[in-house]
Motif scaffolding. Structure first.
Motif, short mmCIF file in Angstrom:
data_model
loop_
_atom_site.label_atom_id
_atom_site.label_comp_id
_atom_site.label_asym_id
_atom_site.label_seq_id
_atom_site.Cartn_x
_atom_site.Cartn_y
_atom_site.Cartn_z
N ASP A 70 2.58 -2.52 8.04
CA ASP A 70 3.98 -2.36 7.63
C ASP A 70 4.31 -0.95 7.14
O ASP A 70 5.25 -0.76 6.40
CB ASP A 70 4.31 -3.38 6.54
CG ASP A 70 3.45 -3.19 5.29
OD1 ASP A 70 2.61 -2.27 5.26
OD2 ASP A 70 3.63 -3.96 4.34
N SER A 71 3.55 0.04 7.55
CA SER A 71 3.78 1.44 7.18
C SER A 71 3.74 1.69 5.68
O SER A 71 4.48 2.51 5.16
CB SER A 71 5.12 1.92 7.75
OG SER A 71 5.14 1.77 9.14
N SER A 72 2.86 0.99 4.97
CA SER A 72 2.83 1.14 3.52
C SER A 72 1.45 1.56 3.00
O SER A 72 0.99 1.03 2.01
CB SER A 72 3.24 -0.18 2.85
OG SER A 72 2.25 -1.16 3.11
N LEU A 73 0.81 2.49 3.67
CA LEU A 73 -0.48 2.96 3.17
C LEU A 73 -0.26 3.67 1.85
O LEU A 73 0.79 4.27 1.62
CB LEU A 73 -1.15 3.89 4.18
CG LEU A 73 -1.65 3.22 5.45
CD1 LEU A 73 -2.20 4.26 6.42
CD2 LEU A 73 -2.71 2.18 5.14
N PRO A 74 -1.25 3.64 0.96
CA PRO A 74 -1.10 4.29 -0.35
C PRO A 74 -1.04 5.80 -0.24
O PRO A 74 -1.16 6.36 0.86
CB PRO A 74 -2.35 3.83 -1.11
CG PRO A 74 -3.33 3.48 -0.05
CD PRO A 74 -2.54 3.00 1.12
N ASP A 75 -0.89 6.45 -1.37
CA ASP A 75 -0.85 7.90 -1.46
C ASP A 75 -1.96 8.52 -0.61
O ASP A 75 -3.10 8.06 -0.65
CB ASP A 75 -1.01 8.31 -2.93
CG ASP A 75 -0.87 9.80 -3.13
OD1 ASP A 75 -1.67 10.55 -2.54
OD2 ASP A 75 0.01 10.21 -3.89
N SER A 76 -1.63 9.55 0.13
CA SER A 76 -2.57 10.18 1.06
C SER A 76 -3.82 10.76 0.41
O SER A 76 -4.83 10.95 1.07
CB SER A 76 -1.86 11.28 1.84
OG SER A 76 -0.89 10.71 2.67
N ARG A 77 -3.77 11.04 -0.88
CA ARG A 77 -4.93 11.65 -1.56
C ARG A 77 -5.94 10.61 -2.05
O ARG A 77 -7.05 10.96 -2.44
CB ARG A 77 -4.45 12.48 -2.74
CG ARG A 77 -3.59 13.67 -2.29
CD ARG A 77 -2.90 14.27 -3.47
NE ARG A 77 -1.89 13.30 -3.90
CZ ARG A 77 -1.12 13.43 -4.96
NH1 ARG A 77 -1.23 14.48 -5.72
NH2 ARG A 77 -0.23 12.51 -5.26
#
Length: 93
Positions: A35-42
């Motif tokens: 659903d395009s909701s991956l967490p913060d990229s870091r």
């Protein structure tokens, strides 16, 4: 953790708790959430496939690893995470 979609050319050796990358690095490998909701990229994460190559794929974070230290079963920890998400969804309605 959350279920993810792996690209067709995904190196299956990367689907292992020992492989830790930032979410940004996983995105660069074309790992996508449902659903395009991956967490913060870091944030650091691993990709696992509890049922093997033909099964569902999950991106797991540090909180999942804490649970895994208590019960060293990827099936159990993933099932408990899915159940807790469903409970949270039903109580927020």
């Amino acid at each position: 953790g959350q279920e993810v979609i792996l690209p067709a050319n995904f190196d299956q050796a990367l689907a292992d708790l020992k492989v830790v990358k930032t979410v940004q690095a996983w995105k660069a490998l074309d790992v996508q959430s449902l659903d395009s909701s991956l967490p913060d990229s870091r944030v650091e994460a691993s990709v696992i496939r509890p049922s093997g190559q033909g099964g569902r794929s999950f991106m797991v974070l540090s909180n999942w690893r804490v649970f895994y230290r208590w019960n060293r079963s990827t099936y159990f920890c993933t099932a408990a995470g899915i159940l807790s998400d469903r409970i949270a969804e039903s109580t927020s309605r």
